[in-house]
Design a protein around this motif. Sequence first.
Motif, PDB file in Angstrom:
ATOM      1  N   PHE A  50       0.834  -1.208   0.000  1.00  0.00           N
ATOM      2  CA  PHE A  50       0.000   0.000   0.000  1.00  0.00           C
ATOM      3  C   PHE A  50       0.866   1.255   0.000  1.00  0.00           C
ATOM      4  CE2 PHE A  50      -1.975   3.401   2.453  1.00  0.00           C
ATOM      5  CZ  PHE A  50      -3.248   3.502   1.924  1.00  0.00           C
ATOM      6  N   LEU A  51       1.859   1.295   0.884  1.00  0.00           N
ATOM      7  CA  LEU A  51       2.729   2.466   0.995  1.00  0.00           C
ATOM      8  C   LEU A  51       3.578   2.674  -0.258  1.00  0.00           C
ATOM      9  CD1 LEU A  51       3.976   2.151   4.692  1.00  0.00           C
ATOM     10  CD2 LEU A  51       2.241   3.731   3.799  1.00  0.00           C
ATOM     11  N   LEU A  52       3.912   1.580  -0.942  1.00  0.00           N
ATOM     12  CA  LEU A  52       4.765   1.667  -2.123  1.00  0.00           C
ATOM     13  C   LEU A  52       3.997   1.997  -3.397  1.00  0.00           C
ATOM     14  CD1 LEU A  52       7.187  -1.369  -1.632  1.00  0.00           C
ATOM     15  CD2 LEU A  52       7.689   1.045  -1.307  1.00  0.00           C
ATOM     16  N   ASN A  53       2.696   1.836  -3.376  1.00  0.00           N
ATOM     17  CA  ASN A  53       1.889   2.036  -4.578  1.00  0.00           C
ATOM     18  C   ASN A  53       1.760   3.534  -4.864  1.00  0.00           C
ATOM     19  OD1 ASN A  53      -0.225   2.265  -6.506  1.00  0.00           O
ATOM     20  ND2 ASN A  53      -1.037   0.289  -5.860  1.00  0.00           N
ATOM     21  N   GLN A  54       2.448   3.998  -5.910  1.00  0.00           N
ATOM     22  CA  GLN A  54       2.488   5.435  -6.203  1.00  0.00           C
ATOM     23  C   GLN A  54       1.153   5.990  -6.666  1.00  0.00           C
ATOM     24  OE1 GLN A  54       5.509   7.296  -5.533  1.00  0.00           O
ATOM     25  NE2 GLN A  54       5.669   5.316  -4.484  1.00  0.00           N
TER      26      GLN A  54
ATOM     27  N   GLY B 219       9.118   5.147  -0.912  1.00  0.00           N
ATOM     28  CA  GLY B 219       9.760   4.012  -1.552  1.00  0.00           C
ATOM     29  C   GLY B 219      10.054   2.901  -0.568  1.00  0.00           C
ATOM     30  N   ASN B 220      10.925   1.988  -0.971  1.00  0.00           N
ATOM     31  CA  ASN B 220      11.150   0.766  -0.207  1.00  0.00           C
ATOM     32  C   ASN B 220      11.717   1.010   1.193  1.00  0.00           C
ATOM     33  OD1 ASN B 220      10.658  -1.981  -0.541  1.00  0.00           O
ATOM     34  ND2 ASN B 220      12.821  -2.441  -0.817  1.00  0.00           N
ATOM     35  N   ILE B 221      12.704   1.898   1.287  1.00  0.00           N
ATOM     36  CA  ILE B 221      13.361   2.090   2.580  1.00  0.00           C
ATOM     37  C   ILE B 221      12.486   2.870   3.548  1.00  0.00           C
ATOM     38  CG2 ILE B 221      15.309   3.212   3.726  1.00  0.00           C
ATOM     39  CD1 ILE B 221      17.103   2.328   1.539  1.00  0.00           C
TER      40      ILE B 221
END
Length: 280
Positions: free
Chosen positions: A162-166, A173-175
């Motif tokens: 969810f957090l990575l879905n732009q 991003g990943n980090i």
Amino acid sequence: MARIMPELPEVESLKNYLSGQVIGRTITSFNSTWPKAIGSHSLSDFTEIINQQVISDIKRHGKYLVLQLLSGQNLLIHLRLTGHLDFTLNSTTPLRYTRHTFGVDNEFEMRLRDVRKFATISLTENPMDMLKNIGKDPLNTLFTTAYLEELLGNHDIPIKSFLLNQSIIAGIGNIYSDEILFASKIHPSTPSSSIPKTMVKILHKTMKTILINATESLTTQIFRDQEQPEWNASSPSFVVPRKAGLPCPQCKKPIEKITLGGRSAYFCAPCQPINESAHC
């Protein structure tokens, strides 16, 4: 030492620095050795349009830099995986992998280095047409707890994905997603819609705090060194180790790694239990 893809704080700090360098300045030239990066125009048309254009402002949306030109055109730059912007005297020798060079009327140049050639440059009168499929920026004042709660309720995917879905949220991003989830004590595989309201408030506050603090730290570094740093995963801004088996900074138990949606997630199982009511 692994470089990281520039995320929201890296791009925001770069915007903060460039604002003091190029706003009000005129673009006097443009050269490119990789014109395929220019997605909106041919190299000749692009060069002709931006030549002698005044940069009136710089904005950011997610991972995009938006340089507003006085003519009404907008220059969008996305650094992607290995993009790196240098602002330096035009008398200096360009560093290796410099693909694009914007000449500026104060004898400086803005140079875009890109090892992998993934960075993109576009020119448009309406940037929102190009950003319409990008989610709301988490540092936008309209990105409220209630807005985040609504977004979460509409998605059953793991919170990491969810957090990575732009298209849902722009810029994380990943980090930073791992950093946010660790600080919020949320397991990365937790279904987004299952996160209770009390945890949504924590997630929202943590997200903004981590992104703002990282931006401030990076901005200070850029102004101090007068250049964009070589961003890497060993930055002191990061808490979560990027290797499975290393000790958790809180409980000292081994950090674990799982793959969700093709992306690696590093987390501490005791500190981030799937049962959100448990604590380390």
